[in-house]
Motif scaffolding. Structure first.
Motif, PDB file in Angstrom:
ATOM      1  N   ASN A  24      34.920  49.272  45.315  1.00  0.00           N
ATOM      2  CA  ASN A  24      35.046  48.026  45.211  1.00  0.00           C
ATOM      3  C   ASN A  24      34.976  46.443  44.945  1.00  0.00           C
ATOM      4  O   ASN A  24      35.321  45.448  45.322  1.00  0.00           O
ATOM      5  CB  ASN A  24      35.219  48.635  47.064  1.00  0.00           C
ATOM      6  CG  ASN A  24      35.663  49.395  47.425  1.00  0.00           C
ATOM      7  OD1 ASN A  24      36.645  50.004  47.129  1.00  0.00           O
ATOM      8  ND2 ASN A  24      34.800  49.703  48.769  1.00  0.00           N
ATOM      9  N   TYR A  25      33.966  46.560  44.644  1.00  0.00           N
ATOM     10  CA  TYR A  25      33.757  45.403  43.774  1.00  0.00           C
ATOM     11  C   TYR A  25      34.585  44.629  43.175  1.00  0.00           C
ATOM     12  O   TYR A  25      35.014  45.446  42.295  1.00  0.00           O
ATOM     13  CB  TYR A  25      31.919  45.583  42.858  1.00  0.00           C
ATOM     14  CG  TYR A  25      32.116  44.203  42.549  1.00  0.00           C
ATOM     15  CD1 TYR A  25      31.742  44.039  40.902  1.00  0.00           C
ATOM     16  CD2 TYR A  25      31.059  43.173  43.137  1.00  0.00           C
ATOM     17  CE1 TYR A  25      31.514  42.595  40.903  1.00  0.00           C
ATOM     18  CE2 TYR A  25      30.702  42.867  43.302  1.00  0.00           C
ATOM     19  CZ  TYR A  25      31.076  41.869  41.830  1.00  0.00           C
ATOM     20  OH  TYR A  25      30.080  40.735  41.351  1.00  0.00           O
ATOM     21  N   LYS A  26      34.913  43.643  43.602  1.00  0.00           N
ATOM     22  CA  LYS A  26      35.870  42.551  42.246  1.00  0.00           C
ATOM     23  C   LYS A  26      35.078  41.020  42.407  1.00  0.00           C
ATOM     24  O   LYS A  26      34.426  40.386  43.425  1.00  0.00           O
ATOM     25  CB  LYS A  26      36.879  42.588  43.882  1.00  0.00           C
ATOM     26  CG  LYS A  26      37.548  43.478  43.650  1.00  0.00           C
ATOM     27  CD  LYS A  26      39.263  42.760  43.545  1.00  0.00           C
ATOM     28  CE  LYS A  26      40.019  43.508  43.263  1.00  0.00           C
ATOM     29  NZ  LYS A  26      40.019  45.395  44.219  1.00  0.00           N
ATOM     30  N   PRO A  27      34.923  41.154  41.095  1.00  0.00           N
ATOM     31  CA  PRO A  27      34.567  40.265  41.210  1.00  0.00           C
ATOM     32  C   PRO A  27      34.803  38.432  41.615  1.00  0.00           C
ATOM     33  O   PRO A  27      36.009  38.184  41.503  1.00  0.00           O
ATOM     34  CB  PRO A  27      34.398  39.069  39.508  1.00  0.00           C
ATOM     35  CG  PRO A  27      35.098  40.041  38.858  1.00  0.00           C
ATOM     36  CD  PRO A  27      35.297  41.283  40.370  1.00  0.00           C
ATOM     37  N   ARG A  28      33.722  38.007  41.874  1.00  0.00           N
ATOM     38  CA  ARG A  28      34.425  36.147  43.150  1.00  0.00           C
ATOM     39  C   ARG A  28      34.645  35.459  42.269  1.00  0.00           C
ATOM     40  O   ARG A  28      34.400  35.305  40.835  1.00  0.00           O
ATOM     41  CB  ARG A  28      33.475  36.026  43.832  1.00  0.00           C
ATOM     42  CG  ARG A  28      33.793  36.552  45.401  1.00  0.00           C
ATOM     43  CD  ARG A  28      32.530  34.968  46.390  1.00  0.00           C
ATOM     44  NE  ARG A  28      32.735  35.978  47.452  1.00  0.00           N
ATOM     45  CZ  ARG A  28      31.291  35.610  48.156  1.00  0.00           C
ATOM     46  NH1 ARG A  28      30.976  34.506  47.880  1.00  0.00           N
ATOM     47  NH2 ARG A  28      31.224  36.188  49.428  1.00  0.00           N
ATOM     48  N   GLU A  29      35.658  34.432  42.504  1.00  0.00           N
ATOM     49  CA  GLU A  29      35.729  32.872  41.936  1.00  0.00           C
ATOM     50  C   GLU A  29      34.776  32.026  41.967  1.00  0.00           C
ATOM     51  O   GLU A  29      34.480  31.720  43.577  1.00  0.00           O
ATOM     52  CB  GLU A  29      36.983  32.641  42.383  1.00  0.00           C
ATOM     53  CG  GLU A  29      38.440  33.262  41.442  1.00  0.00           C
ATOM     54  CD  GLU A  29      39.950  32.723  41.757  1.00  0.00           C
ATOM     55  OE1 GLU A  29      40.349  32.633  41.939  1.00  0.00           O
ATOM     56  OE2 GLU A  29      39.723  31.457  42.270  1.00  0.00           O
ATOM     57  N   PRO A  30      34.068  31.650  40.785  1.00  0.00           N
ATOM     58  CA  PRO A  30      33.026  30.705  40.902  1.00  0.00           C
ATOM     59  C   PRO A  30      33.577  29.324  42.186  1.00  0.00           C
ATOM     60  O   PRO A  30      34.537  28.706  42.012  1.00  0.00           O
ATOM     61  CB  PRO A  30      32.954  30.019  39.874  1.00  0.00           C
ATOM     62  CG  PRO A  30      34.204  30.125  39.283  1.00  0.00           C
ATOM     63  CD  PRO A  30      34.939  31.255  39.360  1.00  0.00           C
ATOM     64  N   ARG A  31      32.053  29.544  43.828  1.00  0.00           N
ATOM     65  CA  ARG A  31      32.431  28.434  44.025  1.00  0.00           C
ATOM     66  C   ARG A  31      32.270  27.096  43.141  1.00  0.00           C
ATOM     67  O   ARG A  31      32.013  26.071  42.303  1.00  0.00           O
ATOM     68  CB  ARG A  31      32.130  28.407  44.995  1.00  0.00           C
ATOM     69  CG  ARG A  31      31.830  29.252  46.355  1.00  0.00           C
ATOM     70  CD  ARG A  31      30.672  29.010  47.347  1.00  0.00           C
ATOM     71  NE  ARG A  31      31.022  29.798  47.779  1.00  0.00           N
ATOM     72  CZ  ARG A  31      29.922  29.962  49.445  1.00  0.00           C
ATOM     73  NH1 ARG A  31      29.268  28.838  49.137  1.00  0.00           N
ATOM     74  NH2 ARG A  31      30.343  30.608  50.302  1.00  0.00           N
ATOM     75  N   GLN A  32      33.260  25.925  43.936  1.00  0.00           N
ATOM     76  CA  GLN A  32      33.343  24.099  43.710  1.00  0.00           C
ATOM     77  C   GLN A  32      32.084  23.750  44.193  1.00  0.00           C
ATOM     78  O   GLN A  32      31.755  24.016  45.535  1.00  0.00           O
ATOM     79  CB  GLN A  32      34.856  23.802  44.139  1.00  0.00           C
ATOM     80  CG  GLN A  32      36.086  24.215  42.954  1.00  0.00           C
ATOM     81  CD  GLN A  32      37.090  23.190  43.141  1.00  0.00           C
ATOM     82  OE1 GLN A  32      37.012  22.453  43.916  1.00  0.00           O
ATOM     83  NE2 GLN A  32      37.308  23.029  42.252  1.00  0.00           N
ATOM     84  N   ARG A  80      44.049  41.612  49.506  1.00  0.00           N
ATOM     85  CA  ARG A  80      42.809  42.675  49.058  1.00  0.00           C
ATOM     86  C   ARG A  80      42.803  44.253  49.253  1.00  0.00           C
ATOM     87  O   ARG A  80      43.701  44.355  50.150  1.00  0.00           O
ATOM     88  CB  ARG A  80      41.294  42.295  50.210  1.00  0.00           C
ATOM     89  CG  ARG A  80      40.854  41.119  49.040  1.00  0.00           C
ATOM     90  CD  ARG A  80      39.541  40.704  49.804  1.00  0.00           C
ATOM     91  NE  ARG A  80      38.835  39.508  49.547  1.00  0.00           N
ATOM     92  CZ  ARG A  80      38.321  38.667  50.421  1.00  0.00           C
ATOM     93  NH1 ARG A  80      37.454  39.502  50.942  1.00  0.00           N
ATOM     94  NH2 ARG A  80      37.412  37.533  50.391  1.00  0.00           N
ATOM     95  N   VAL A  81      42.212  44.836  48.516  1.00  0.00           N
ATOM     96  CA  VAL A  81      42.241  46.350  48.690  1.00  0.00           C
ATOM     97  C   VAL A  81      40.872  46.651  48.919  1.00  0.00           C
ATOM     98  O   VAL A  81      39.686  46.400  48.932  1.00  0.00           O
ATOM     99  CB  VAL A  81      42.298  46.864  47.599  1.00  0.00           C
ATOM    100  CG1 VAL A  81      42.538  48.673  47.433  1.00  0.00           C
ATOM    101  CG2 VAL A  81      43.300  46.344  46.738  1.00  0.00           C
ATOM    102  N   PHE A  82      41.023  46.846  50.122  1.00  0.00           N
ATOM    103  CA  PHE A  82      40.001  47.761  50.989  1.00  0.00           C
ATOM    104  C   PHE A  82      39.691  49.312  51.289  1.00  0.00           C
ATOM    105  O   PHE A  82      39.098  49.934  51.226  1.00  0.00           O
ATOM    106  CB  PHE A  82      40.016  47.404  52.953  1.00  0.00           C
ATOM    107  CG  PHE A  82      40.327  46.555  52.963  1.00  0.00           C
ATOM    108  CD1 PHE A  82      38.972  44.932  53.039  1.00  0.00           C
ATOM    109  CD2 PHE A  82      40.729  45.139  52.937  1.00  0.00           C
ATOM    110  CE1 PHE A  82      38.361  44.161  53.231  1.00  0.00           C
ATOM    111  CE2 PHE A  82      41.140  44.028  53.819  1.00  0.00           C
ATOM    112  CZ  PHE A  82      39.741  43.770  53.102  1.00  0.00           C
ATOM    113  N   ASN A  83      40.725  50.164  50.911  1.00  0.00           N
ATOM    114  CA  ASN A  83      40.976  51.990  50.405  1.00  0.00           C
ATOM    115  C   ASN A  83      39.873  51.853  49.743  1.00  0.00           C
ATOM    116  O   ASN A  83      39.743  51.582  48.623  1.00  0.00           O
ATOM    117  CB  ASN A  83      42.116  52.278  50.291  1.00  0.00           C
ATOM    118  CG  ASN A  83      43.249  52.084  51.166  1.00  0.00           C
ATOM    119  OD1 ASN A  83      43.028  51.057  52.305  1.00  0.00           O
ATOM    120  ND2 ASN A  83      44.037  52.050  51.384  1.00  0.00           N
ATOM    121  N   ASN A  84      38.810  53.501  50.477  1.00  0.00           N
ATOM    122  CA  ASN A  84      38.365  53.247  49.100  1.00  0.00           C
ATOM    123  C   ASN A  84      39.224  54.948  48.523  1.00  0.00           C
ATOM    124  O   ASN A  84      40.107  55.577  49.169  1.00  0.00           O
ATOM    125  CB  ASN A  84      36.946  55.101  49.942  1.00  0.00           C
ATOM    126  CG  ASN A  84      36.573  55.508  49.080  1.00  0.00           C
ATOM    127  OD1 ASN A  84      36.611  55.054  48.458  1.00  0.00           O
ATOM    128  ND2 ASN A  84      35.156  56.194  49.479  1.00  0.00           N
TER     129      ASN A  84
END
Ligand SMILES: [Zn+2]
Length: 676
Positions: A24-32, A80-84
């Motif tokens: 399920n891991y999706k990299p986050r966008e870097p925070r400002q 966002r995708v929550f499904n397994n």
């Protein structure tokens, strides 16, 4: 359930959840980077606002400029995708996953309820537990806990005699086994200061001495006994403990005192750590969440040991037939309030002298309603003094007055705290009731509070003292108030809580008669202890316990020794048996002089009897015995005249036969025969 492998569970759960997370891991966008926040203005309360209603609109606007920015709206383009993805939505796929999760959780439950896999199953160490008092009886508690080389004694209590033990004031346990293992004993450890846990200390210490570990109140109570018995020097053996701090005793024991609530201040449960495992002994307890002093039972330490894995639990069975919870000690306060707020005359309150918190609650109410406190009765004065000196309770000393000062005050300015709640005929209250007390006589305006319950066996004397108080015209508050007294012992739900906290592998119910222990053993089984791991001990039975087994190994001598309090010494068993016999069957005394040569009575014999027949019948009885004696002398075998002991024994037999046949009695027969 030792076979459940904890590691297996934890690896499974970890690998499973890690995979899932990876998928399920999706990299986050870097925070400002955030702008540093301006310092916040001091908070205003409603009150401030009301008082400062002149606050200008500008100021309010300034405040709102510090508001956090609103949440950013989610970009609709990237849902966002929550499904397994690995779970098929058709067939049994997803149900199987939940089933698997259920099974893992079930194992976790079993493990937490059964932490005994943590016990060292490979150890050859074992523990022997021998109760020498407190089983099949109420009171007289004493127990020996032994390893191969060392032993500790837990509590040294006394008990009270039955009504037919004439002239016996207290009973103490038989110390024979302690004499046998004297060299192994490294300490006496004390749970609390009740008489049935410390009362026999002076008698043990007259014979043998060891260091005494306990919390301050019980030690001072033992100290005051040592003073009374003129053995003050044994105070040097005191070792005051700190609760929650395990200490090494001897080489084999590490012991921790854990605070517990009961009907006396400063009670403890005890954890005894040994190579074989940990033993938890509750002592007497209840689980009061709102005790008077604000120090509830230390359930956290009990739970701590429970999580570590406890080998064996010995727990208080006294109230095992009582369902529910025992009420908090504070439950009596509203009752006291009601009585104190309406009473016009004196208030005379009596309870167990050791129940300092009960007395303290009454004193609190008395002070609230402007009454002076007068404490009467030796044990009450002593216990209050100890508790106030050590700092357990705090009251202004100038509010206490002496018995002879009571007359100087109005009745509504007086509260008397006294002994006698068990109807003891020597107590201050009893003497007040029958107008034999030097300073206080019960009068019709008096309000008596009996904040206690009759100990089994004392019902008659409690009833008697109430009758005397009522005859004197006083108002007596006793059982008609439901919350005038609360017990100090755990009811079923508290016993269950203890069992669930400690989660012992083996369970030995203690403190109480057989029926109490039996009921408690059932509660133990209901709370998950295996039936084969529960055992009801008896005094003198030695039980051996190791992580693998619990078994009875042998019996040692146990029983009671009779003590005469006025002389502070032992009364031997035969004396008590003779007294019982005389009380039940009476006594016959015969003094006779006989001629050996012609086998006749030399003079008229003297016959006296007591407690066997009425005075009216006495002369017939004397005649009967004279006739028996004459016949007896005639038939005595020649050699027997030479031995007066045999002669008297023979006569005793003949007279006894007659008394059984004619009067159905077995009196004590005391013949004295002079041969000439
Ligand atoms: Zn107790």
């Amino acid at each position: 359930m030792e076979n459940i492998n904890k590691e297996e569970i934890s690896t499974e759960t970890t690998s499973e959840s890690t995979n899932q997370v990876k998928q399920n891991y999706k990299p986050r966008e870097p925070r400002q980077a955030r702008e540093p926040r301006a310092p916040r203005a001091p908070r205003t309360t409603n009150k401030d606002v009301k008082e400062n209603n002149t606050t200008s609109n500008d100021e309010i606007n300034n405040d709102s400029s510090d508001k956090k920015p609103e949440f950013k709206k989610r970009r609709p383009s990237k849902p966002r995708v929550f499904n397994n993805k690995n779970l098929p939505l058709s067939g049994d796929g997803w149900t199987n996953d939940l089933k698997k999760s259920y099974m893992i959780n079930e194992k976790i439950h079993k493990d937490r309820l059964n932490p005994h896999y943590k016990l060292n199953l490979n150890t050859s160490a074992k523990l022997r537990i021998t109760p020498l008092g407190g089983l099949n009886e109420i009171g007289g508690n004493m127990m020996v806990v032994e390893t191969e080389n060392e032993a500790i004694i837990v509590d040294v209590g006394m008990s009270f005699p039955d009504a037919d033990m004439h002239g016996v004031d207290i009973l103490i346990p038989d110390f024979t086994y302690l004499r046998e293992i004297k060299d192994k004993i490294v300490a006496v450890i004390i749970t609390h200061g009740h008489e049935d846990h410390i009362g026999a200390m002076p008698y043990l210490y007259k014979e043998m001495q060891f260091p005494i570990y306990g919390s301050p109140l019980p030690l001072e109570m033992i100290g005051s006994k040592f003073d009374e018995h003129k053995m003050r020097e044994h105070r040097a053996l005191f070792r005051a403990i700190n609760k929650r701090v395990p200490i090494k005793i001897g080489n084999d024991f590490e012991v921790e005192w854990m605070h517990i609530t009961h009907s006396i201040i400063d009670s403890s449960a005890i954890a005894i750590k040994t190579a074989a495992g940990t033993m938890i002994h509750t002592g007497d307890f209840k689980i009061d969440h709102t005790p008077y002093d604000g120090f509830p039972t230390d359930i956290h330490r009990l739970a701590h040991y429970g999580e570590e894995g406890v080998l064996v639990l010995t727990s208080d069975s006294t109230n095992s037939h009582t369902p529910g919870f025992t009420k908090t000690e504070k439950a009596v306060a509203p009752t006291f309030e009601r009585i104190f707020s309406t009473t016009k005359g004196r208030v005379i309150m009596s309870t167990f002298s050791s129940n300092i918190h009960r007395v303290a609650q009454a004193i609190e109410k008395a002070l609230k309603y402007g009454r002076k406190i007068c404490v009467i009765g030796r044990s009450m004065e002593k216990n209050l003094d100890i508790a106030m000196t050590l700092g357990y309770i705090k009251f202004p000393k100038d509010q206490f007055i002496e018995a002879h000062e009571v007359g100087k005050y109005n009745d509504n300015e007086i509260m008397i705290v006294t002994t006698g709640s068990q109807g003891e005929s020597m107590s201050a209250l009893y003497r007040m009731a029958i107008h034999e007390h030097r300073h206080i006589k019960i009068k019709p305006e008096d309000q008596i509070i009996l904040s206690s319950k009759a100990i089994p066996g004392n019902e008659g004397s409690v009833s008697e003292i109430i009758n005397h108080l009522l005859k004197a015209g006083a108002n007596v508050a006793y059982q008609d108030y439901s919350d005038i007294h609360v017990s100090g012992h755990a009811a079923q739900e508290e016993q269950k809580l203890m069992l669930r906290l400690v989660k012992p592998k083996f369970f030995l119910p203690v403190h109480g008669e057989y029926n109490h222990a039996l009921k408690h053993s059932q509660t133990g089984i209901d709370c998950g202890v295996l039936e084969r791991n529960v055992y009801i001990m008896a005094d003198g039975e030695q039980v051996e316990v190791s992580p693998k087994y619990l078994k009875k190994v042998r019996s040692v001598k146990s029983g009671k020794v009779y003590i005469d309090n006025t002389l502070n010494h032992k009364i031997s068993d035969d004396v008590v048996i003779d007294r019982q016999n005389m009380a039940k069957e009476g006594i016959v005394m015969i003094v006779a002089q006989i001629n050996e040569n012609d086998k006749t009575l030399a003079a008229k014999p003297k016959v006296a009897s007591f407690g066997l027949i009425s005075d009216k019948q006495d002369k017939f009885f004397v005649k009967e015995i004279e006739d028996i004696l004459a016949l007896f002398v005639e038939n005595v075998k020649p050699g027997v005249f030479k031995n007066s002991r045999i002669l008297e024994d023979e006569l005793r037999k003949v007279v006894r036969k007659h008394c059984i046949r004619k009067y159905k009695k077995y009196p004590m027969i005391v013949p004295t025969i002079f041969v000439q």
